[in-house]
Design an enzyme around this catalytic site. Structure first.
Site, PDB file in Angstrom:
ATOM      1  N   ASP A  35       0.857  -1.182   0.000  1.00  0.00           N
ATOM      2  CA  ASP A  35       0.000   0.000   0.000  1.00  0.00           C
ATOM      3  C   ASP A  35       0.892   1.229   0.000  1.00  0.00           C
ATOM      4  O   ASP A  35       1.923   1.271   0.673  1.00  0.00           O
ATOM      5  CB  ASP A  35      -0.985  -0.003   1.172  1.00  0.00           C
ATOM      6  CG  ASP A  35      -0.323  -0.100   2.530  1.00  0.00           C
ATOM      7  OD1 ASP A  35      -0.051   0.949   3.139  1.00  0.00           O
ATOM      8  OD2 ASP A  35      -0.078  -1.236   2.991  1.00  0.00           O
ATOM      9  N   ASP A 124      -9.281   3.585   6.292  1.00  0.00           N
ATOM     10  CA  ASP A 124      -8.120   3.579   7.179  1.00  0.00           C
ATOM     11  C   ASP A 124      -8.506   4.357   8.430  1.00  0.00           C
ATOM     12  O   ASP A 124      -8.547   5.582   8.434  1.00  0.00           O
ATOM     13  CB  ASP A 124      -6.940   4.237   6.438  1.00  0.00           C
ATOM     14  CG  ASP A 124      -5.674   4.334   7.266  1.00  0.00           C
ATOM     15  OD1 ASP A 124      -5.712   4.028   8.474  1.00  0.00           O
ATOM     16  OD2 ASP A 124      -4.635   4.740   6.717  1.00  0.00           O
ATOM     17  N   GLU A 126      -7.588   4.829  12.373  1.00  0.00           N
ATOM     18  CA  GLU A 126      -6.480   4.533  13.279  1.00  0.00           C
ATOM     19  C   GLU A 126      -6.089   5.768  14.076  1.00  0.00           C
ATOM     20  O   GLU A 126      -6.885   6.672  14.261  1.00  0.00           O
ATOM     21  CB  GLU A 126      -5.291   4.024  12.461  1.00  0.00           C
ATOM     22  CG  GLU A 126      -4.938   4.939  11.287  1.00  0.00           C
ATOM     23  CD  GLU A 126      -3.566   4.705  10.715  1.00  0.00           C
ATOM     24  OE1 GLU A 126      -2.599   4.884  11.470  1.00  0.00           O
ATOM     25  OE2 GLU A 126      -3.463   4.367   9.518  1.00  0.00           O
TER      26      GLU A 126
END
Length: 247
Positions: A35, A124, A126
């Site tokens: 990624d 994503d 986090e």
């Protein structure tokens, strides 16, 4: 995913689409992936492909004010090299609603098509790069935000987004919610020799980000299955994931 580096700290529509838990696959050749983001603006995708990489996730957006200037060239490069690829969105749950950010992601490269080479978009979610770890949200509010993003993305594409996170962050900031294991594939980040403990509900990960550097640009990933399973998964994430019995 630079924030995870600092912190260091889909699952399937049917049991046949994804393989058994990773511990049962340790002797198999798991498809490799990477990624990348704007931190890797000039990826030599032909070399990446020659190195055995099968898939890539590419950062498209962040919040509602950032589109990666490298996204278009990276996505095109991965496509031309013959990789299966998808886009990801870095969430800022303190900035706007989940629906708003899902729509922004969809409008700037995060969509899905049934062309056989496009992975569902990834959320994503986090560590906060700019403040409180959980963005000032309670666990219940965070779960609601993720559901808002996920449901909006699903309404537009017919696919639930992959959720990228760490077990530590998920436990702290969602109260270790098990609310997404039946719908959203898990992409777990853990830089170690094994995937470790998974967040609640998921009994296996679909993707594992196992290192933040390696032979290829960006972060290093595995798909939890075989090459045929990876190819099938671009179509499979359309209905709630069936919980694997582990058999």
């Amino acid at each position: 995913m630079a924030i995870l580096h600092l912190a260091l700290a889909l699952a399937t529509a049917t049991a046949s689409v994804l393989a058994a838990p990773l511990h049962a696959l340790e002797k198999r050749a798991l498809p490799k992936g990477i990624d990348v983001s704007g931190y890797q603006p000039n990826v030599d995708w032909t070399t990446v492909k020659a190195n055995g990489v099968s898939f890539a996730y590419i950062k498209a957006t962040e919040g509602t004010s950032y589109v990666s200037s490298a996204f278009s060239s990276q996505y095109t490069g991965a496509t031309n090299a013959g990789l299966i690829r998808g886009a990801y969105h870095f969430a800022h749950p303190d900035a706007s609603s989940g629906a708003t950010q899902a729509k922004y992601f969809l409008a700037h490269g995060g969509g899905w098509s049934g062309d056989g080479i496009t992975l569902p978009g990834a959320l994503d979610i986090e560590y906060n790069p700019n403040g409180a770890e959980c963005y000032g949200l309670s666990a219940s509010a965070m779960v609601s935000w993720i559901k808002d993003f996920s449901n909006t993305y699903h309404s537009s594409t017919g696919r639930y987004p992959v959720i990228y996170t760490t077990t530590d962050w998920w436990t702290t900031c969602t109260g270790n919610s098990a609310s997404f294991a039946s719908t959203n594939p898990l992409w777990l980040a853990r830089y170690a020799s094994s995937v470790g403990t998974l967040p609640a509900g998921w009994i296996y990960e679909t993707f594992w980000q196992y290192a933040d550097s390696g032979a290829n640009p960006g972060d290093q990933d595995y798909f939890n299955g075989d090459a045929a399973g990876l190819k099938r998964c671009v179509h499979a994430f359309s209905i709630p994931v069936l919980v694997d019995s582990g058999g």
